[in-house]
Write a protein that holds these residues in place. Structure first.
Motif, PDB file in Angstrom:
ATOM      1  N   GLU A  39       0.949  -1.155   0.119  1.00 25.73           N
ATOM      2  CA  GLU A  39      -0.049  -0.054  -0.114  1.00 25.73           C
ATOM      3  C   GLU A  39       0.937   1.328  -0.036  1.00 25.73           C
ATOM      4  N   ARG A  40       1.932   1.194   0.902  1.00 24.11           N
ATOM      5  CA  ARG A  40       2.623   2.412   0.939  1.00 24.11           C
ATOM      6  C   ARG A  40       3.546   2.791  -0.306  1.00 24.11           C
ATOM      7  N   ALA A  41       4.011   1.580  -1.075  1.00 25.88           N
ATOM      8  CA  ALA A  41       4.645   1.574  -2.169  1.00 25.88           C
ATOM      9  C   ALA A  41       3.662   2.083  -3.264  1.00 25.88           C
ATOM     10  N   ARG A  42       2.554   1.713  -3.412  1.00 25.74           N
ATOM     11  CA  ARG A  42       1.570   2.295  -4.318  1.00 25.74           C
ATOM     12  C   ARG A  42       1.383   3.825  -4.077  1.00 25.74           C
ATOM     13  N   GLU A  43       1.079   4.540  -2.781  1.00 25.73           N
ATOM     14  CA  GLU A  43       1.097   5.815  -2.580  1.00 25.73           C
ATOM     15  C   GLU A  43       2.346   6.639  -2.773  1.00 25.73           C
ATOM     16  N   LYS A  44       3.329   6.070  -2.316  1.00 28.46           N
ATOM     17  CA  LYS A  44       4.733   6.965  -2.339  1.00 28.46           C
ATOM     18  C   LYS A  44       5.623   6.765  -3.660  1.00 28.46           C
ATOM     19  N   ARG A  45       5.451   5.688  -4.219  1.00 24.40           N
ATOM     20  CA  ARG A  45       6.436   5.642  -5.191  1.00 24.40           C
ATOM     21  C   ARG A  45       7.978   5.353  -4.811  1.00 24.40           C
ATOM     22  N   PRO A  46       8.467   4.699  -3.998  1.00 28.00           N
ATOM     23  CA  PRO A  46       9.864   4.653  -3.355  1.00 28.00           C
ATOM     24  C   PRO A  46      10.821   4.567  -4.402  1.00 28.00           C
ATOM     25  N   ASN A  47      11.929   5.124  -4.331  1.00 25.43           N
ATOM     26  CA  ASN A  47      13.038   4.769  -5.288  1.00 25.43           C
ATOM     27  C   ASN A  47      13.743   3.353  -4.919  1.00 25.43           C
ATOM     28  N   LEU A  48      13.724   2.910  -3.611  1.00 27.10           N
ATOM     29  CA  LEU A  48      14.226   1.702  -3.118  1.00 27.10           C
ATOM     30  C   LEU A  48      13.374   1.117  -2.177  1.00 27.10           C
ATOM     31  N   VAL A  49      13.329  -0.291  -1.999  1.00 25.87           N
ATOM     32  CA  VAL A  49      12.348  -0.979  -1.088  1.00 25.87           C
ATOM     33  C   VAL A  49      13.507  -1.908  -0.186  1.00 25.87           C
ATOM     34  N   LEU A  50      13.403  -1.562   1.030  1.00 28.10           N
ATOM     35  CA  LEU A  50      14.168  -2.641   2.069  1.00 28.10           C
ATOM     36  C   LEU A  50      13.162  -3.630   2.440  1.00 28.10           C
ATOM     37  N   LEU A  51      13.137  -4.873   2.107  1.00 32.43           N
ATOM     38  CA  LEU A  51      12.220  -5.846   2.446  1.00 32.43           C
ATOM     39  C   LEU A  51      12.671  -7.052   3.261  1.00 32.43           C
ATOM     40  N   ASP A  52      11.786  -7.076   4.378  1.00 36.89           N
ATOM     41  CA  ASP A  52      12.086  -8.293   5.318  1.00 36.89           C
ATOM     42  C   ASP A  52      11.535  -9.662   4.670  1.00 36.89           C
ATOM     43  N   PHE A  53      12.299 -10.774   4.760  1.00 36.12           N
ATOM     44  CA  PHE A  53      11.945 -11.851   4.103  1.00 36.12           C
ATOM     45  C   PHE A  53      10.974 -12.831   4.842  1.00 36.12           C
ATOM     46  N   MET A  54      10.983 -12.502   6.305  1.00 34.25           N
ATOM     47  CA  MET A  54       9.894 -13.519   6.806  1.00 34.25           C
ATOM     48  C   MET A  54       8.971 -12.431   7.963  1.00 34.25           C
ATOM     49  N   MET A  55       7.529 -12.421   7.285  1.00 31.47           N
ATOM     50  CA  MET A  55       6.906 -11.503   8.009  1.00 31.47           C
ATOM     51  C   MET A  55       5.543 -12.124   8.020  1.00 31.47           C
ATOM     52  N   PRO A  56       4.723 -11.669   9.018  1.00 28.15           N
ATOM     53  CA  PRO A  56       3.234 -12.230   9.134  1.00 28.15           C
ATOM     54  C   PRO A  56       2.409 -11.428   8.026  1.00 28.15           C
ATOM     55  N   ILE A  57       1.412 -11.872   7.799  1.00 26.07           N
ATOM     56  CA  ILE A  57       0.118 -11.074   6.943  1.00 26.07           C
ATOM     57  C   ILE A  57       0.510 -11.437   5.454  1.00 26.07           C
ATOM     58  N   MET A  58       1.778 -10.818   4.917  1.00 27.23           N
ATOM     59  CA  MET A  58       2.075 -11.077   3.682  1.00 27.23           C
ATOM     60  C   MET A  58       3.716 -11.138   3.802  1.00 27.23           C
ATOM     61  N   SER A  59       4.107 -12.219   3.389  1.00 28.67           N
ATOM     62  CA  SER A  59       5.844 -12.696   3.561  1.00 28.67           C
ATOM     63  C   SER A  59       6.442 -11.721   2.343  1.00 28.67           C
ATOM     64  N   GLY A  60       7.686 -11.719   2.648  1.00 31.83           N
ATOM     65  CA  GLY A  60       8.460 -10.938   1.675  1.00 31.83           C
ATOM     66  C   GLY A  60       8.406 -11.340   0.465  1.00 31.83           C
ATOM     67  N   PRO A  61       8.631 -12.509  -0.060  1.00 32.21           N
ATOM     68  CA  PRO A  61       8.529 -13.193  -1.602  1.00 32.21           C
ATOM     69  C   PRO A  61       7.199 -12.955  -2.111  1.00 32.21           C
ATOM     70  N   SER A  62       5.974 -12.806  -1.330  1.00 30.53           N
ATOM     71  CA  SER A  62       4.654 -12.752  -1.517  1.00 30.53           C
ATOM     72  C   SER A  62       4.741 -11.120  -1.948  1.00 30.53           C
ATOM     73  N   THR A  63       5.245 -10.235  -1.182  1.00 29.61           N
ATOM     74  CA  THR A  63       5.346  -9.050  -1.173  1.00 29.61           C
ATOM     75  C   THR A  63       6.096  -8.657  -2.696  1.00 29.61           C
ATOM     76  N   LEU A  64       7.271  -9.158  -2.827  1.00 24.70           N
ATOM     77  CA  LEU A  64       8.090  -8.934  -3.797  1.00 24.70           C
ATOM     78  C   LEU A  64       7.398  -9.482  -5.222  1.00 24.70           C
ATOM     79  N   LYS A  65       6.702 -10.316  -5.015  1.00 22.89           N
ATOM     80  CA  LYS A  65       6.073 -10.700  -6.477  1.00 22.89           C
ATOM     81  C   LYS A  65       4.788  -9.767  -6.871  1.00 22.89           C
ATOM     82  N   ALA A  66       4.141  -9.193  -5.684  1.00 18.17           N
ATOM     83  CA  ALA A  66       3.080  -8.360  -5.993  1.00 18.17           C
ATOM     84  C   ALA A  66       3.629  -6.864  -6.538  1.00 18.17           C
ATOM     85  N   LEU A  67       4.881  -6.586  -5.783  1.00 18.66           N
ATOM     86  CA  LEU A  67       5.740  -5.421  -6.278  1.00 18.66           C
ATOM     87  C   LEU A  67       5.817  -5.594  -7.755  1.00 18.66           C
ATOM     88  N   ARG A  68       6.319  -6.598  -8.175  1.00 21.28           N
ATOM     89  CA  ARG A  68       6.804  -6.883  -9.574  1.00 21.28           C
ATOM     90  C   ARG A  68       5.461  -6.873 -10.606  1.00 21.28           C
TER      91      ARG A  68
END
Length: 123
Positions: A39-68
């Motif tokens: 959601e924040r990436a959609r709003e802010k359009r960052p130049n870079l994302v630092l993404l944790d791999f293991m997270m609840p709700i939506m994991s790092g790999p799932s988030t990465l796939k969604a970003l792509r």
């Protein structure tokens, strides 16, 4: 400098990264899970994302796939952070990230990896 999105479910890690990167001259936005990060990436359009791999709700790999798959975001460089070996992370992340930051990390490594990822993205 750059707008950096930090996505990590550990508040203390996100807080430290925000302090380090702000001191290095960057603007920083944080998110506590992958869904919020997307959601924040959609709003802010960052130049870079630092993404944790293991997270609840939506994991790092799932988030990465969604970003792509998100219009306007597939080219945003992503640095994956994890205490797992990079070989394990690479299998799940399928090479869709530009750098790996091993936790626990050294402060100077964070700035170095971020600056390198931003340079590579502009080059």
């Amino acid at each position: 400098m750059a707008l950096i999105l930090v996505v990590d479910d550990e508040f203390s890690v996100a807080e430290v990264l925000e302090a380090i990167l702000t001191d290095a001259g960057h603007d920083v936005v944080t998110a506590s899970n992958g869904r919020q990060g997307l959601e924040r990436a959609r709003e802010k359009r960052p130049n870079l994302v630092l993404l944790d791999f293991m997270m609840p709700i939506m994991s790092g790999p799932s988030t990465l796939k969604a970003l792509r798959e998100e219009p306007g975001l597939p080219d945003v460089p992503v640095v994956i952070m994890s205490s797992l070996p990079e070989s394990t992370v690479a299998q799940s992340a399928k090479g869709a990230y530009v750098a790996f930051l091993r936790k626990p990390f050294k402060l100077q490594d964070v700035v170095s990896v971020v600056n390198s990822a931003l340079r590579d993205d502009q080059g």
